[in-house]
Design an enzyme around this catalytic site. Structure first.
Site, PDB file in Angstrom:
ATOM      1  N   GLU A  89      -6.532  -7.874  -1.226  1.00  0.00           N
ATOM      2  CA  GLU A  89      -7.007  -7.260   0.349  1.00  0.00           C
ATOM      3  C   GLU A  89      -8.443  -7.161  -0.001  1.00  0.00           C
ATOM      4  OE1 GLU A  89      -5.044  -4.729   2.494  1.00  0.00           O
ATOM      5  OE2 GLU A  89      -3.219  -5.879   2.301  1.00  0.00           O
TER       6      GLU A  89
ATOM      7  N   GLU B  36       0.950  -0.997   0.101  1.00  0.00           N
ATOM      8  CA  GLU B  36       0.100   0.148  -0.445  1.00  0.00           C
ATOM      9  C   GLU B  36       0.776   1.397   0.054  1.00  0.00           C
ATOM     10  OE1 GLU B  36      -2.754  -0.374   3.190  1.00  0.00           O
ATOM     11  OE2 GLU B  36      -4.162  -1.352   2.264  1.00  0.00           O
TER      12      GLU B  36
END
Ligand SMILES: [Zn+2]
Length: 643
Positions: free
Chosen positions: A298, A143
């Site tokens: 995710e 991320e």
């Protein structure tokens, strides 16, 4: 095959738990696990002293149970020993405060120390596992830009200066681009240029725009450095990093070009009844980035742990939201995380295997999802281009949302995208996102909700669209240096649109300005037409009788933010020859090549007419005429004639 699984953090558990993990993963049908994302301090407890034993055993266990590894390079959190030896590698914020160890992403993106150690670790991991049969994908970082998008330290400043020298060659080139004659900012050497740290007043917006570009590029350099090390050792293995949906900080067009596979993390708020619309837009971006299937890497089985109030997903929503990702082009559904943590900031974040164990609703829904993904395996790999394209340009986004120097701070790009996307989505019309310059062949309708920053090249490109073109307000305002196009907006788009904006006329939040096509809010403009027809005129107010929406041939200009774009859009769809579907509110219909996904996002049963017949892959029952959707239920139709 569709991917199913999630982040697996075995280092947080005693090894006797791992056997149960493997048994339950096999029971659920898990076929991929993301591992070692935050494992640096466990893999290298001291410089050059590696402990790979535990990861060896995890890799072997995964393989023995038929589970592939999405193996991370473990660089998302540098270890304490490295940070204490090189405190200068921790990021510094705009106020000059150096941030402390104790969270994650504790690195300055420009730090040569961090980069050298990260690349070394990536290479070491690659060399160790290059031949391991479980290894199927590399996962770099985690991320990017979630916590650390920018750093204002002296090392970053030097990196920024080098980036600027490469862009402008001479300091006079920079002075001209940045308009430094304003407010007395003329530089006589690159060594005088600093990042846009906290200053007494508004910072030069051209400097800010370059800073946004630089910060995206600086993190991408890090990604590329690790990727190069992996490529050397395992040239054939796909490399990815998990994106964060539609993210302001990183130019994902540029980033995705550096990846083999686009992966995304998506966390729509279960308590927000419209969150499935915004997340659909983001999924469509993921599919559009490389014009191929992507992977949801995710998502949350139920609640997350980082909102002020973390609502769980009610029964059925885990499956429904998973099917939604598949509908929009994902080749699987992965979760954060496999086993719910017992400590740390994410201990209340849901997991496929919750604190309560297997006698829980979440676990039963995990098993149900595994079965659904098996039933839907044939969907993997399918892809088709949509009929409608939405233009998204990060340069424009960064320019548009620069602080403190705009006619209004109320124009937000995501909202402008959704103004058009939501009514298209509600009618089952597929949408691709496109960057300026992409081939527009096959698109019947191209909508640029905002192109604040627009070059002649982009204007020429837009005029090559084969169908209808729509340009939203406050477009064609500045050039790539954030300098205003002379003659007035829409600058280079004037020829295509046949209008000139004489004055921007932003509205206060409570004001509505009637247009004949519904009310405008937030933004209006004083337009002069020279080669365009008015489509709608303002009624009442200061702009009474002046054009709000105009058309020149196939090109429509919308000089305001419409409260609801539907009336205008319906007319444009007819002109474009795009057929809308009739759908109950809250029911989503998505075509993915030969499959039709019907998703009921409401808590009541829904019935809808079907124009195509086929077989529901979830129940293997033939369907024609109509579909019955239970509350939060879904049908995945293999349309007849397909295969
Ligand atoms: Zn720095």
């Amino acid at each position: 095959m569709l991917r199913f699984g999630g982040d697996y953090n075995p280092e947080q558990w005693p090894e006797e738990v791992w056997a149960e993990d493997m048994r339950l993963m096999a029971e659920a049908g898990v076929n991929m696990a993301t591992i070692a994302v935050f494992s640096w301090s466990r893999l290298e407890p001291a410089e050059g002293a590696h402990d790979f034993g535990w990861l060896d055993r995890v890799m072997d266990l995964l393989h023995a149970h038929g589970i592939d590894a999405d193996l991370a390079t473990a660089t998302a959190t540098p270890p304490p020993w490295l940070v204490r030896r090189h405190p200068e590698m921790m990021p510094v914020n705009a106020d000059g405060v150096r941030l402390e160890f104790g969270s994650r992403q504790g690195y300055c993106p420009s730090s040569p120390v961090y980069r050298a150690h990260a690349v070394r670790l990536a290479r070491t991991i690659a060399l160790r596992y290059r031949e391991h049969p479980a290894l199927k994908m590399w996962h770099i970082g985690n991320e990017y830009a979630d916590h650390t998008l920018e750093c204002f330290c002296d090392v970053s400043a030097a990196h920024f200066r080098a980036w600027l020298e490469h862009r402008y060659t001479t300091v006079d080139g920079l002075n001209a681009a940045w308009g430094t004659s304003c407010w007395g900012q003329h530089y006589t050497g690159f060594d005088q240029v600093e990042p846009p740290r906290t200053a007494p007043g508004p910072v030069n917006p051209s400097q800010l725009l370059d800073w946004r570009r630089f910060c995206s590029d600086a993190l991408l350099e890090l990604f590329e450095a690790e990727k190069a090390a992996l490529r050397e050792v395992t040239p054939g293995l796909p490399v990815t990093t998990n994106f964060m949906s539609i993210l302001h900080g990183l130019d994902y067009w540029k980033w995705s070009a550096a990846e083999d596979l686009v992966t995304d993390d998506a966390y729509p708020d279960p308590a927000d009844p419209s969150s499935h619309v915004a997340i659909a837009l983001s999924y469509d971006l993921m599919r559009s980035l490389k014009r191929q299937p992507w992977l949801l890497l995710e998502s949350a089985p139920s609640a997350v742990s980082w909102r002020a109030v973390n609502a769980p997903k009610p029964p059925g929503m885990m499956l429904l939201h998973s099917l939604q990702a598949l509908a929009h082009g994902s080749d699987g559904v992965m979760f954060f995380q496999w086993r719910q943590a017992r400590y740390g900031p994410e201990k209340f974040h849901s997991a496929l295997l919750p604190h309560g164990g297997t006698d829980t609703r979440t676990w039963r829904e995990t098993l149900q999802l595994g079965q659904a993904l098996t039933a839907l395996a044939e969907v993997a790999g399918s892809y088709e281009q949509a009929e409608v394209a939405l233009v998204l340009d990060w340069d424009s986004w960064w320019g548009l949302e620069a602080p403190e120097s705009m006619p209004s701070d109320r124009l937000k790009l995501k909202e402008l995208l959704l103004d058009w996307y939501a009514p298209l989505h509600a009618r089952g019309i597929g949408v691709d996102l496109v960057p300026p310059g992409r081939d527009l062949t096959g698109y019947r309708l191209v909508i640029a909700p905002n192109l604040y920053l627009c070059t002649q090249e982009t204007a020429t490109w837009l005029s090559t669209a084969p169908g209808q073109v729509v340009v939203g307000p406050f477009s064609g305002v500045v050039d790539p240096a954030d300098q205003v196009h002379q003659g007035g907006a829409p600058g280079p788009l004037r020829e295509l649109l046949g209008v000139t904006v004489e004055e921007f006329w932003p509205l206060h939040d409570e004001v509505r300005q009637e247009t004949g096509l519904g009310a405008a809010r937030t933004w209006t403009e004083w337009l002069r037409l020279h080669d365009a027809e008015p489509v709608a005129l303002y009624q009442g107010g200061e702009l009474d009788g002046r054009p709000a929406v105009t058309r020149r041939g196939r090109a429509t200009y919308v000089g305001c933010r419409l409260d609801d774009t539907t009336p205008l859009l319906l007319d444009l769809l007819v002109r474009a020859g795009v057929e809308p579907m009739e759908l109950p509110q809250g029911v989503e219909a998505v075509r993915r090549a030969g499959y039709l996904f019907l998703l009921n996002h409401t808590a009541i049963p829904q019935r809808l007419a079907l124009t195509s017949s086929g077989t529901d892959l979830l129940t293997r029952t033939p369907m024609h005429g109509h579909a019955e959707l239970p509350p939060r239920g879904a049908v995945v139709l293999r349309v007849e004639g397909n295969q």
